[in-house]
Structure formats: structure tokens, C-alpha cells
Design a protein around this motif. Structure first.
Motif, PDB file in Angstrom:
ATOM      1  N   TYR A  35       0.479  -1.245  -0.089  1.00 46.33           N
ATOM      2  CA  TYR A  35       0.100  -0.049   0.441  1.00 46.33           C
ATOM      3  C   TYR A  35       0.879   0.885   0.072  1.00 46.33           C
ATOM      4  O   TYR A  35       1.597   1.448   0.612  1.00 46.33           O
ATOM      5  CB  TYR A  35      -1.122  -0.224   0.941  1.00 46.33           C
ATOM      6  N   ALA A  36       0.256   1.983  -0.630  1.00 44.88           N
ATOM      7  CA  ALA A  36       0.596   3.428  -0.685  1.00 44.88           C
ATOM      8  C   ALA A  36       0.506   4.279   0.512  1.00 44.88           C
ATOM      9  O   ALA A  36      -0.891   3.775   1.162  1.00 44.88           O
ATOM     10  CB  ALA A  36       0.847   4.445  -1.935  1.00 44.88           C
ATOM     11  N   MET A  37       1.314   4.730   1.513  1.00 48.50           N
ATOM     12  CA  MET A  37       0.560   6.002   3.378  1.00 48.50           C
ATOM     13  C   MET A  37       0.712   7.325   2.222  1.00 48.50           C
ATOM     14  O   MET A  37       2.166   7.196   1.541  1.00 48.50           O
ATOM     15  CB  MET A  37       1.976   5.142   4.288  1.00 48.50           C
ATOM     16  N   GLY A  38      -0.052   7.857   3.413  1.00 42.02           N
ATOM     17  CA  GLY A  38       0.103   9.066   3.185  1.00 42.02           C
ATOM     18  C   GLY A  38      -0.018   9.709   4.319  1.00 42.02           C
ATOM     19  O   GLY A  38      -1.316   8.902   5.199  1.00 42.02           O
ATOM     20  N   TRP A  39       0.082  11.187   3.885  1.00 42.98           N
ATOM     21  CA  TRP A  39      -0.427  11.888   5.602  1.00 42.98           C
ATOM     22  C   TRP A  39      -0.835  13.342   4.473  1.00 42.98           C
ATOM     23  O   TRP A  39      -1.109  13.578   4.097  1.00 42.98           O
ATOM     24  CB  TRP A  39       1.244  12.395   6.835  1.00 42.98           C
ATOM     25  N   TYR A  40      -1.697  13.587   5.858  1.00 43.70           N
ATOM     26  CA  TYR A  40      -2.775  14.539   5.286  1.00 43.70           C
ATOM     27  C   TYR A  40      -3.138  15.540   5.915  1.00 43.70           C
ATOM     28  O   TYR A  40      -3.226  15.074   7.209  1.00 43.70           O
ATOM     29  CB  TYR A  40      -4.371  14.036   4.338  1.00 43.70           C
TER      30      TYR A  40
ATOM     31  N   ASN B 165      -0.773  15.529  -4.461  1.00 47.91           N
ATOM     32  CA  ASN B 165      -1.716  16.652  -4.803  1.00 47.91           C
ATOM     33  C   ASN B 165      -3.226  16.938  -5.194  1.00 47.91           C
ATOM     34  O   ASN B 165      -3.438  18.109  -4.892  1.00 47.91           O
ATOM     35  CB  ASN B 165      -1.543  16.660  -6.361  1.00 47.91           C
ATOM     36  N   LYS B 166      -3.833  15.790  -4.309  1.00 49.80           N
ATOM     37  CA  LYS B 166      -4.925  15.492  -4.313  1.00 49.80           C
ATOM     38  C   LYS B 166      -5.354  15.962  -2.655  1.00 49.80           C
ATOM     39  O   LYS B 166      -4.510  15.286  -1.638  1.00 49.80           O
ATOM     40  CB  LYS B 166      -5.817  14.753  -4.747  1.00 49.80           C
ATOM     41  N   GLY B 167      -6.158  16.196  -2.417  1.00 48.75           N
ATOM     42  CA  GLY B 167      -6.718  16.101  -0.650  1.00 48.75           C
ATOM     43  C   GLY B 167      -7.341  14.432  -0.736  1.00 48.75           C
ATOM     44  O   GLY B 167      -8.226  14.485   0.765  1.00 48.75           O
ATOM     45  N   TYR B 168      -7.306  13.442  -1.078  1.00 52.24           N
ATOM     46  CA  TYR B 168      -8.418  12.255  -1.613  1.00 52.24           C
ATOM     47  C   TYR B 168      -7.092  11.593  -1.729  1.00 52.24           C
ATOM     48  O   TYR B 168      -6.762  12.013  -2.460  1.00 52.24           O
ATOM     49  CB  TYR B 168      -9.695  13.127  -1.512  1.00 52.24           C
ATOM     50  N   GLY B 169      -8.550  10.819  -2.138  1.00 57.55           N
ATOM     51  CA  GLY B 169      -7.616   9.523  -3.809  1.00 57.55           C
ATOM     52  C   GLY B 169      -7.914   8.485  -2.690  1.00 57.55           C
ATOM     53  O   GLY B 169      -7.505   7.354  -2.986  1.00 57.55           O
TER      54      GLY B 169
END
Length: 126
Positions: free
Chosen positions: A31-36, A108-112
Motif C-alpha cells: 500500500y501507498a501510505m500518506g499524510w494529509y 496533489n490531492k486532498g483525497y484519493g
């Protein structure tokens, strides 16, 4: 799938914080992991994302050089080291996961991303 973020708090401008996100219920390295983050009155925005499988990382321009995303696959945990914090970094920070490799599209997105944890509040005082 569960993601639990922690490590937020109140810090003075110029200070540092390290956020952690413990995950379960999926194969972490797939999985790709992200922080927002989402500041009051603003839309959620991408901060950083990574793939533990290939070590790729991506950052929003506003945090590049100050924040570092990393992970520990043995602990199924992703981190966000935040240095030189500024009042404009004040927000609720969320970790998220999506199947596949990380790309700059996620930042670049706040979602997805498909899976989201509850946020942790970061407040930076001036």
C-alpha cells in the motif's frame, strides 16, 4: 483496515513533532501510505506519501525540506517527522492508505486514498 494516528500536540514555532500511524488489517508493503491535513476553514490537503516497497516519497511543496515521511514495515507503522513547524502548519493530520504504489498524484490531492484514520491535532503557536 485500521489506521490510528497519534503524536499531535501543541508546539511553539520552530519546534518539532513526530506523528505515528499504526496500521492493521492489510499487507503494509502493498500500500501507498500518506499524510494529509485539514486546517480550520480549509480543504484537506496532501502533505506527504510513500511506498515502503520501493522507498519512494513525495511531498507537498509547503513542507518539502521540513517534513520527512518514513515507515517501519515490521511495525506496520508510518511516521511523519515535522521540523521547523510554523503556525500555518496548524491542522488536524490524518494518515491514509491506498493499494498500490505512491505517486505525486496523492500529494496533489486532498483525497484519493481508500482508507483513512482519525486525525491528530497539531497546533503551532507563534
Amino acid at each position: 483496515v485500521q489506521l490510528q494516528a497519534s503524536g499531535g500536540g501543541l508546539v511553539q514555532a520552530g519546534g518539532s513533532l513526530r506523528l505515528s500511524c499504526v496500521t492493521s488489517g492489510f499487507t503494509f508493503d502493498d500500500y501507498a501510505m500518506g499524510w494529509y491535513r485539514q486546517a480550520p476553514g480549509k480543504e484537506r490537503e496532501g502533505v506527504a506519501c510513500m511506498s515502503s516497497s520501493d522507498g519512494s516519497t513525495y511531498y507537498a511543496g509547503s513542507v518539502k525540506g521540513r517534513f520527512t515521511i518514513s515507515s517501519d514495515s515490521a511495525k506496520n507503522t508510518v511516521y511523519l517527522q515535522m521540523n521547523s513547524l510554523q503556525p500555518e502548519d496548524t491542522a488536524v493530520y490524518y494518515c491514509a492508505a491506498d493499494y498500490g504504489l505512491a505517486t505525486d498524484w496523492y500529494v496533489n490531492k486532498g483525497y484519493g486514498m481508500e482508507h483513512w484514520g482519525k486525525g491528530t491535532q497539531v497546533t503551532v503557536s507563534s
